[in-house]
Motif scaffolding. Structure first.
Motif, PDB file in Angstrom:
ATOM      1  N   ARG A   1       1.083  -0.909   0.360  1.00  0.00           N
ATOM      2  CA  ARG A   1      -0.059  -0.161   0.184  1.00  0.00           C
ATOM      3  C   ARG A   1       0.984   0.907  -0.179  1.00  0.00           C
ATOM      4  O   ARG A   1       0.948   2.284  -0.631  1.00  0.00           O
ATOM      5  N   ASP A   2       2.285   1.278   0.801  1.00  0.00           N
ATOM      6  CA  ASP A   2       2.863   2.153   0.943  1.00  0.00           C
ATOM      7  C   ASP A   2       3.484   2.528  -0.492  1.00  0.00           C
ATOM      8  O   ASP A   2       3.954   3.369  -0.968  1.00  0.00           O
ATOM      9  N   ALA A   3       3.937   1.608  -0.780  1.00  0.00           N
ATOM     10  CA  ALA A   3       4.260   1.661  -2.667  1.00  0.00           C
ATOM     11  C   ALA A   3       3.696   2.340  -3.500  1.00  0.00           C
ATOM     12  O   ALA A   3       4.138   2.960  -3.762  1.00  0.00           O
ATOM     13  N   PHE A   4       2.107   1.723  -3.276  1.00  0.00           N
ATOM     14  CA  PHE A   4       1.534   2.553  -4.455  1.00  0.00           C
ATOM     15  C   PHE A   4       0.790   3.643  -3.740  1.00  0.00           C
ATOM     16  O   PHE A   4       0.924   4.540  -4.953  1.00  0.00           O
TER      17      PHE A   4
ATOM     18  N   ARG B   1      -2.938   9.170 -10.957  1.00  0.00           N
ATOM     19  CA  ARG B   1      -4.375   8.343 -10.516  1.00  0.00           C
ATOM     20  C   ARG B   1      -3.772   7.484 -12.058  1.00  0.00           C
ATOM     21  O   ARG B   1      -4.285   6.580 -12.362  1.00  0.00           O
ATOM     22  N   GLY B   2      -3.748   8.192 -13.635  1.00  0.00           N
ATOM     23  CA  GLY B   2      -3.570   7.603 -14.561  1.00  0.00           C
ATOM     24  C   GLY B   2      -2.339   6.392 -14.855  1.00  0.00           C
ATOM     25  O   GLY B   2      -2.023   6.027 -15.724  1.00  0.00           O
TER      26      GLY B   2
ATOM     27  N   VAL C   1      -1.918 -11.191  -6.663  1.00  0.00           N
ATOM     28  CA  VAL C   1      -2.455 -10.872  -7.317  1.00  0.00           C
ATOM     29  C   VAL C   1      -3.786  -9.854  -6.859  1.00  0.00           C
ATOM     30  O   VAL C   1      -4.150  -8.857  -6.874  1.00  0.00           O
ATOM     31  N   ALA C   2      -4.588 -10.215  -6.338  1.00  0.00           N
ATOM     32  CA  ALA C   2      -6.626 -10.548  -6.505  1.00  0.00           C
ATOM     33  C   ALA C   2      -5.778  -9.145  -4.899  1.00  0.00           C
ATOM     34  O   ALA C   2      -6.597  -8.803  -4.871  1.00  0.00           O
ATOM     35  N   GLU C   3      -5.077  -8.989  -3.427  1.00  0.00           N
ATOM     36  CA  GLU C   3      -4.863  -8.544  -2.548  1.00  0.00           C
ATOM     37  C   GLU C   3      -3.859  -7.149  -3.526  1.00  0.00           C
ATOM     38  O   GLU C   3      -4.933  -5.965  -2.888  1.00  0.00           O
ATOM     39  N   ALA C   4      -3.154  -7.086  -4.309  1.00  0.00           N
ATOM     40  CA  ALA C   4      -2.750  -5.857  -4.834  1.00  0.00           C
ATOM     41  C   ALA C   4      -3.676  -5.209  -5.689  1.00  0.00           C
ATOM     42  O   ALA C   4      -3.860  -4.335  -5.796  1.00  0.00           O
ATOM     43  N   VAL C   5      -4.775  -5.757  -6.214  1.00  0.00           N
ATOM     44  CA  VAL C   5      -5.484  -5.244  -7.005  1.00  0.00           C
ATOM     45  C   VAL C   5      -6.897  -4.234  -6.261  1.00  0.00           C
ATOM     46  O   VAL C   5      -7.090  -3.145  -6.678  1.00  0.00           O
ATOM     47  N   ARG C   6      -7.345  -4.996  -5.389  1.00  0.00           N
ATOM     48  CA  ARG C   6      -7.569  -4.531  -4.460  1.00  0.00           C
ATOM     49  C   ARG C   6      -7.591  -3.279  -3.732  1.00  0.00           C
ATOM     50  O   ARG C   6      -8.399  -1.942  -3.619  1.00  0.00           O
ATOM     51  N   THR C   7      -6.400  -3.493  -3.399  1.00  0.00           N
ATOM     52  CA  THR C   7      -5.016  -1.942  -2.799  1.00  0.00           C
ATOM     53  C   THR C   7      -5.206  -1.072  -3.755  1.00  0.00           C
ATOM     54  O   THR C   7      -4.892   0.598  -3.522  1.00  0.00           O
ATOM     55  N   ALA C   8      -4.669  -1.220  -4.698  1.00  0.00           N
ATOM     56  CA  ALA C   8      -4.568  -0.292  -6.389  1.00  0.00           C
ATOM     57  C   ALA C   8      -5.718   0.163  -6.200  1.00  0.00           C
ATOM     58  O   ALA C   8      -5.837   1.225  -6.345  1.00  0.00           O
ATOM     59  N   VAL C   9      -6.843   0.258  -6.005  1.00  0.00           N
ATOM     60  CA  VAL C   9      -8.328   0.688  -6.403  1.00  0.00           C
ATOM     61  C   VAL C   9      -8.187   1.606  -5.358  1.00  0.00           C
ATOM     62  O   VAL C   9      -8.629   2.447  -5.277  1.00  0.00           O
TER      63      VAL C   9
ATOM     64  N   VAL D   1      -5.757   2.934  -3.146  1.00  0.00           N
ATOM     65  CA  VAL D   1      -5.520   3.648  -3.405  1.00  0.00           C
ATOM     66  C   VAL D   1      -5.771   4.913  -4.338  1.00  0.00           C
ATOM     67  O   VAL D   1      -5.719   5.696  -3.937  1.00  0.00           O
ATOM     68  N   ALA D   2      -5.824   4.325  -5.721  1.00  0.00           N
ATOM     69  CA  ALA D   2      -6.086   4.941  -6.658  1.00  0.00           C
ATOM     70  C   ALA D   2      -7.412   5.289  -6.863  1.00  0.00           C
ATOM     71  O   ALA D   2      -7.222   6.505  -8.166  1.00  0.00           O
ATOM     72  N   GLY D   3      -8.582   4.658  -6.036  1.00  0.00           N
ATOM     73  CA  GLY D   3      -9.973   5.481  -7.061  1.00  0.00           C
ATOM     74  C   GLY D   3      -9.649   4.262  -7.961  1.00  0.00           C
ATOM     75  O   GLY D   3      -9.087   3.529  -8.446  1.00  0.00           O
TER      76      GLY D   3
END
Length: 442
Positions: free
Chosen positions: A219-222, A231-232, A242-250, A252-254
């Motif tokens: 999360r800190d990295a993202f 955000r782009g 991967v699944a956790e990262a995708v969730r975190t990515a959205v 953080v970035a929306g």
């Protein structure tokens, strides 16, 4: 092909020692024999396409023009040749004044070619033409191999984005040339900044796994990347789960997140799962970029996957298993003097086996069928038939030693798209086969 070259030819050194020693020893012997000034015609061609390929792609013409223009021997080079006893004094004197003063015709960059196609025709004295053999072949063999691989990958991608990212997989100078050739063959962007600087190719890049590992949490990295790049940006989501990262990515970035990149695993399966997850999270516009040792076959296998762009490295910059085109540079005609009025006499190697060639100063044209699709590569040394007069392929590149055909790289890229679309549909097949059209000699 008369518009200005938009690339930066900055700090280009002499190319005169990018050659084999026997080019210089032939010049020495010819000077002593009085045959060095005989008017000559050399042609670059390939006797066959790499195994399984249906067509070749001409690339490197612009770089070749730079090389010819910068082919001269400075004092340091001449001192080296003298100290190493490569050639004698009279030859060194001749080399000191060398500048190519002849003519060059060739297939325009981005055009397709087939076995026997006279891709380049170099005319002048024997000595001034033979010196260019190695550097011309070095450039054309490398760049055309990369462009052909890129073209196959572009066809397999079916309009989806392609990112060239092979700089770390090859020599640093080859990486720049590879990015240029890949762009001609259909790639959209490169990760190599030197290629972007020199050739105005669009560049892209975000982060590697090291950036994620640097931070205490994913999360800190993202968050750091989004705060810096917006955000782009494209977030790499396969460092951990991967699944956790995708969730975190959205989170953080929306839902306006630009893209996610997948660099490992079963790309077909993972891409479907990530697309479903992104859509469920409301990030329906977020794109999916896949990397991980892709080639044209892997790209084709992902045609049904919800992938928006492919990043290709190793397989691209190594020609996807075919790192050279096996082009050769052969004397095909010569006169008995330097007199322009002296007739040219066809000459050709007639040894046993496959290493034979066809003599004579040749033209080339592509015959089309009633639907406007290519049906044959026609090559001749005599008069051009009237029905092929407007289908000739060779363009004038150098006249009297002066380059007259520089063009923007985008022109070569567009030409390749048009040339490839004019081939039979079977040219796009990845299965092994013969050249998609035959070569006919007249």
């Amino acid at each position: 092909m008369n518009s200005a070259d938009l690339g930066r030819r900055v700090g280009v050194p002499s190319t005169a020692l990018f050659t084999d020693q026997y080019e210089l020893t032939m010049v020495q012997a010819a000077l002593k024999a009085g045959t060095a000034d005989r008017r000559s015609v050399f042609e670059a061609f390939t006797r066959r396409l790499p195994e399984g390929r249906r067509y070749g792609v001409v690339a490197g013409i612009g770089r070749m023009l730079d090389a010819v223009e910068n082919f001269h021997f400075d004092d340091e080079m001449l001192t080296f040749l003298r100290e190493q006893n490569v050639v004698d004094g009279p030859t060194l004197d001749w080399l000191a004044d060398y500048r190519f003063s002849g003519d060059i015709w060739g297939y325009p960059e981005g055009e397709v070619y087939f076995p026997g196609s006279p891709i380049l025709r170099v005319e002048g004295s024997f000595a001034e033409c033979v010196l260019l053999e190695t550097v011309i072949l070095s450039i054309l063999n490398h760049d055309s191999a990369i462009a052909a691989a890129a073209s196959r990958m572009s066809a397999a991608a079916g309009g989806r984005g392609l990112i060239e990212m092979g700089a770390r997989r090859t020599h640093e100078l080859s990486a720049v040339a590879s990015a240029r050739a890949a762009y001609i063959g259909g790639f959209d962007t490169t990760s190599d900044l030197a290629a972007g600087f020199r050739y105005n190719i669009p560049t892209v890049g975000t982060s590697a796994h090291a950036f994620t590992l640097l931070h205490d949490t994913e999360r800190d990295a993202f968050r750091a990347q989004v705060d810096s790049l917006g955000r782009g940006t494209t977030l790499l989501v396969d460092t951990y789960d991967v699944a956790e990262a995708v969730r975190t990515a959205v989170e953080v970035a929306g839902t306006g997140l630009g893209a996610v990149r997948i660099d490992s695993g079963d790309l077909l399966l993972v891409a479907h799962r990530v697309r479903q997850q992104l859509d469920e999270l409301g990030a329906t516009g977020t794109k999916i970029v896949v990397t991980s040792d892709l080639d044209e076959y892997a790209i084709a296998s992902l045609a049904a996957a919800p992938v928006d762009a492919y990043g290709v490295g190793t397989q691209l910059v190594t020609g996807s298993g075919q790192p050279t085109c096996s082009m050769v540079y052969k004397l095909v005609a010569r006169a008995v003097s330097a007199d322009p009025a002296e007739p040219l006499r066809p000459v050709a190697k007639k040894s046993l086996g496959a290493k034979t060639s066809v003599g004579g100063r040749k033209w080339a044209a592509r015959r089309l069928d009633e639907n406007g699709v290519a049906e044959a590569e026609v090559i001749g040394a005599g008069p051009v038939p009237a029905e092929l007069a407007d289908r000739q392929l060779l363009a004038e590149l150098v006249r009297g030693g002066e380059v007259i055909a520089r063009e923007p790289l985008d022109a070569a890229r567009e030409r390749h798209i048009a040339a490839r679309s004019g081939l039979p549909m079977s040219a796009m097949q990845l299965s092994r086969g013969e050249p998609v059209i035959p070569t006919e000699y007249m």
